[in-house]
Design a protein around this motif. Sequence first.
Motif, short mmCIF file in Angstrom:
data_model
loop_
_atom_site.label_atom_id
_atom_site.label_comp_id
_atom_site.label_asym_id
_atom_site.label_seq_id
_atom_site.Cartn_x
_atom_site.Cartn_y
_atom_site.Cartn_z
N ILE A 150 0.84 -1.21 0.00
CA ILE A 150 0.00 0.00 0.00
C ILE A 150 0.87 1.25 0.00
CG2 ILE A 150 -1.68 1.34 1.33
CD1 ILE A 150 -2.85 -1.29 2.31
N SER A 151 1.90 1.27 0.84
CA SER A 151 2.76 2.45 0.90
C SER A 151 3.53 2.63 -0.40
CB SER A 151 3.71 2.39 2.11
OG SER A 151 4.68 1.39 1.94
N ARG A 152 3.96 1.54 -1.00
CA ARG A 152 4.70 1.62 -2.27
C ARG A 152 3.80 2.12 -3.39
NH1 ARG A 152 6.82 -3.35 -1.38
NH2 ARG A 152 5.63 -4.25 -3.10
N ALA A 153 2.60 1.56 -3.47
CA ALA A 153 1.67 1.98 -4.52
C ALA A 153 1.30 3.45 -4.34
CB ALA A 153 0.42 1.11 -4.50
N SER A 154 1.11 3.85 -3.09
CA SER A 154 0.74 5.24 -2.81
C SER A 154 1.87 6.18 -3.21
CB SER A 154 0.40 5.40 -1.32
OG SER A 154 0.06 6.74 -1.04
N ALA A 155 3.10 5.83 -2.86
CA ALA A 155 4.25 6.67 -3.21
C ALA A 155 4.39 6.77 -4.73
CB ALA A 155 5.53 6.10 -2.59
N SER A 156 4.24 5.64 -5.39
CA SER A 156 4.39 5.61 -6.85
C SER A 156 3.34 6.49 -7.53
CB SER A 156 4.26 4.16 -7.34
OG SER A 156 4.29 4.10 -8.74
N MET A 157 2.09 6.35 -7.09
CA MET A 157 1.03 7.14 -7.72
C MET A 157 1.14 8.61 -7.35
SD MET A 157 -2.20 4.54 -7.73
CE MET A 157 -3.27 5.72 -8.49
N MET A 158 1.66 8.89 -6.16
CA MET A 158 1.85 10.29 -5.77
C MET A 158 2.88 10.94 -6.68
SD MET A 158 3.22 11.94 -2.20
CE MET A 158 4.97 11.67 -2.55
N THR A 159 3.98 10.25 -6.97
CA THR A 159 5.01 10.86 -7.81
C THR A 159 4.43 11.21 -9.18
OG1 THR A 159 5.86 8.72 -8.63
CG2 THR A 159 6.94 9.67 -6.69
N GLU A 160 3.58 10.36 -9.72
CA GLU A 160 2.96 10.65 -11.02
C GLU A 160 2.01 11.85 -10.92
OE1 GLU A 160 1.29 7.04 -12.79
OE2 GLU A 160 3.15 7.04 -13.92
N ALA A 161 1.30 11.90 -9.79
CA ALA A 161 0.29 12.95 -9.63
C ALA A 161 0.91 14.34 -9.45
CB ALA A 161 -0.62 12.62 -8.45
N ILE A 162 2.06 14.41 -8.78
CA ILE A 162 2.61 15.73 -8.44
C ILE A 162 3.67 16.22 -9.41
CG2 ILE A 162 2.14 15.44 -5.98
CD1 ILE A 162 5.19 14.97 -5.60
N LEU A 163 4.18 15.35 -10.26
CA LEU A 163 5.24 15.74 -11.19
C LEU A 163 4.74 16.85 -12.12
CD1 LEU A 163 8.11 15.20 -12.19
CD2 LEU A 163 7.16 13.51 -13.76
N GLY A 164 5.45 17.97 -12.12
CA GLY A 164 5.09 19.07 -13.00
C GLY A 164 4.04 20.02 -12.43
N THR A 165 3.52 19.72 -11.25
CA THR A 165 2.54 20.62 -10.64
C THR A 165 3.27 21.65 -9.76
OG1 THR A 165 2.20 19.43 -8.56
CG2 THR A 165 0.90 18.70 -10.45
N SER A 166 2.55 22.68 -9.37
CA SER A 166 3.13 23.65 -8.45
C SER A 166 3.08 23.07 -7.04
CB SER A 166 2.35 24.96 -8.49
OG SER A 166 1.08 24.79 -7.90
N VAL A 167 3.92 23.63 -6.18
CA VAL A 167 3.94 23.22 -4.78
C VAL A 167 2.56 23.44 -4.16
CG1 VAL A 167 4.91 23.84 -2.52
CG2 VAL A 167 6.42 23.54 -4.48
N ALA A 168 1.92 24.54 -4.52
CA ALA A 168 0.59 24.85 -3.98
C ALA A 168 -0.43 23.79 -4.41
CB ALA A 168 0.14 26.23 -4.45
N GLU A 169 -0.39 23.39 -5.68
CA GLU A 169 -1.32 22.36 -6.18
C GLU A 169 -1.07 21.03 -5.47
OE1 GLU A 169 -2.09 22.24 -10.76
OE2 GLU A 169 -0.22 23.33 -10.43
N ALA A 170 0.20 20.68 -5.30
CA ALA A 170 0.55 19.42 -4.65
C ALA A 170 0.04 19.41 -3.21
CB ALA A 170 2.06 19.19 -4.69
N GLY A 171 0.14 20.56 -2.54
CA GLY A 171 -0.36 20.67 -1.17
C GLY A 171 -1.86 20.46 -1.09
N LEU A 172 -2.54 21.03 -2.08
CA LEU A 172 -4.00 20.89 -2.15
C LEU A 172 -4.39 19.43 -2.42
CD1 LEU A 172 -6.32 22.90 -1.97
CD2 LEU A 172 -6.22 23.18 -4.44
N MET A 173 -3.63 18.79 -3.31
CA MET A 173 -3.89 17.39 -3.63
C MET A 173 -3.71 16.52 -2.38
SD MET A 173 -2.35 15.41 -6.94
CE MET A 173 -1.95 16.91 -7.80
N SER A 174 -2.68 16.84 -1.61
CA SER A 174 -2.42 16.10 -0.38
C SER A 174 -3.58 16.23 0.60
CB SER A 174 -1.12 16.61 0.26
OG SER A 174 -0.78 15.82 1.36
#
Length: 156
Positions: free
Chosen positions: A66-90
């Motif tokens: 679960i932690s590995r899948a979550s980390a992997s999908m997070m990297t795809e989701a946040i790559l290229g986004t702004s820090v503010a967007e990534a914070g909101l996604m979190s």
Amino acid sequence: MGLLETLYQDALLEHAKRPRHHGTLADATVVEDGLNASCGDEIKLYLRVADGVIEAVSFEGEGCAISRASASMMTEAILGTSVAEAGLMSERFKAMIQGQPPAAELGELKLFQGVSKLHARVKCATLPWVTLELAMTRDEEAHDEEAHDEEAHDKA
Ligand code: ZN
């Protein structure tokens, strides 16, 4: 059926088996360690942030599927986004894991909704995101220091 098969769709299992952006990042601007002691999940998150945008991201560490899948999908989701967007996604991701209806903006991350029913695994899914938030805070602090240095220089 096992826990993972019951809860997770193929996409999650695939991420757990073959995590994306796994490894170190030589030119990272910030590196943050995270630990979920209740499961034994460890993560080292690397970010390269420039002008408030996450230009590159990777992670290392040992953890459950679960932690590995979550980390992997997070990297795809946040790559290229702004820090503010990534914070909101979190924020949205954590709200969903805590049992709130998932925000539409979460996209593929909605696959993790089932974790909200497994209280013991909540921290496995949120560990990468909590670590990301710490990393972004640290990056911000570093910039604040730079700004202070410049101020001091101007006065000298
Ligand atoms: Zn775990």
